[in-house]
Design an enzyme around this catalytic site. Sequence first.
Site, PDB file in Angstrom:
ATOM      1  N   ASP A   1       0.814  -1.021   0.017  1.00  0.00           N
ATOM      2  CA  ASP A   1       0.053   0.291  -0.355  1.00  0.00           C
ATOM      3  C   ASP A   1       1.081   1.244  -0.114  1.00  0.00           C
ATOM      4  O   ASP A   1       2.119   1.404   0.663  1.00  0.00           O
ATOM      5  CB  ASP A   1      -1.056   0.252   1.476  1.00  0.00           C
TER       6      ASP A   1
ATOM      7  N   HIS B   1      -2.653   0.062  -2.505  1.00  0.00           N
ATOM      8  CA  HIS B   1      -4.172   0.545  -2.398  1.00  0.00           C
ATOM      9  C   HIS B   1      -5.007  -0.126  -3.429  1.00  0.00           C
ATOM     10  O   HIS B   1      -4.865   0.294  -4.475  1.00  0.00           O
ATOM     11  CB  HIS B   1      -3.372   1.620  -2.411  1.00  0.00           C
TER      12      HIS B   1
END
Length: 216
Positions: free
Chosen positions: A164, A195
């Site tokens: 992420d 993400h």
Amino acid sequence: MSLVAIRDGMRGYLAEPATPNGAGIVVIQEIFGINAVMRGLADRLAEAGTVALVPDLFWRLEPGVDITDKTDADWKKALDLMNRFDVAKGVEDIQAAIALLRARPDVRKVGAVGYCLGGQLAYLTAARTDADASVGYYGVNIPAFLGEAANIAKPLMLHIAAEDGFVPKPAQEQMVAALKDNPNVTLHRYDGVDHAFARPGGAHYDRNAADLANSR
């Protein structure tokens, strides 16, 4: 599927099932408002029998935000809204949405699911509201609120993207360390994904990881 009043000047997108299964879910938005992605999620939940409500959490800043992740201008606006967003008031708005669903005769239990900013708010929903269960996908800035972990007394599941770009690995480890011993919390980390891996049509969408997370 319609817009409904939730509180004060706040509205939300309501998706109602043909055959209710007794569940209500508050779908907590990303930073792009109640856009097609969020409405689509609510519609799919309704197809499965759930009453789904997407509250407009940016209503104090700009009611009716409906943008995408496809242009630089939309990203600039979305990040500006996120930076000005009052998290505490947002959680209060989620509680109001929960209460609206609880008042329905076709709803027995109410949960919440959130993505990105909504993932952070799903964590806070578990800590601060009376939701029966909460699920957060790639929540941002959760470490800032880990002091509230002891307040989580009902099921919370967090889906963490190992790569992420908005939640670096040290932050991920903070989350794991603070939450791993809470019997009400389940953490799943997905290797090799970034993400928004569960956002259909997104740049980082990963169908295998998304399907696995959604099945859980």
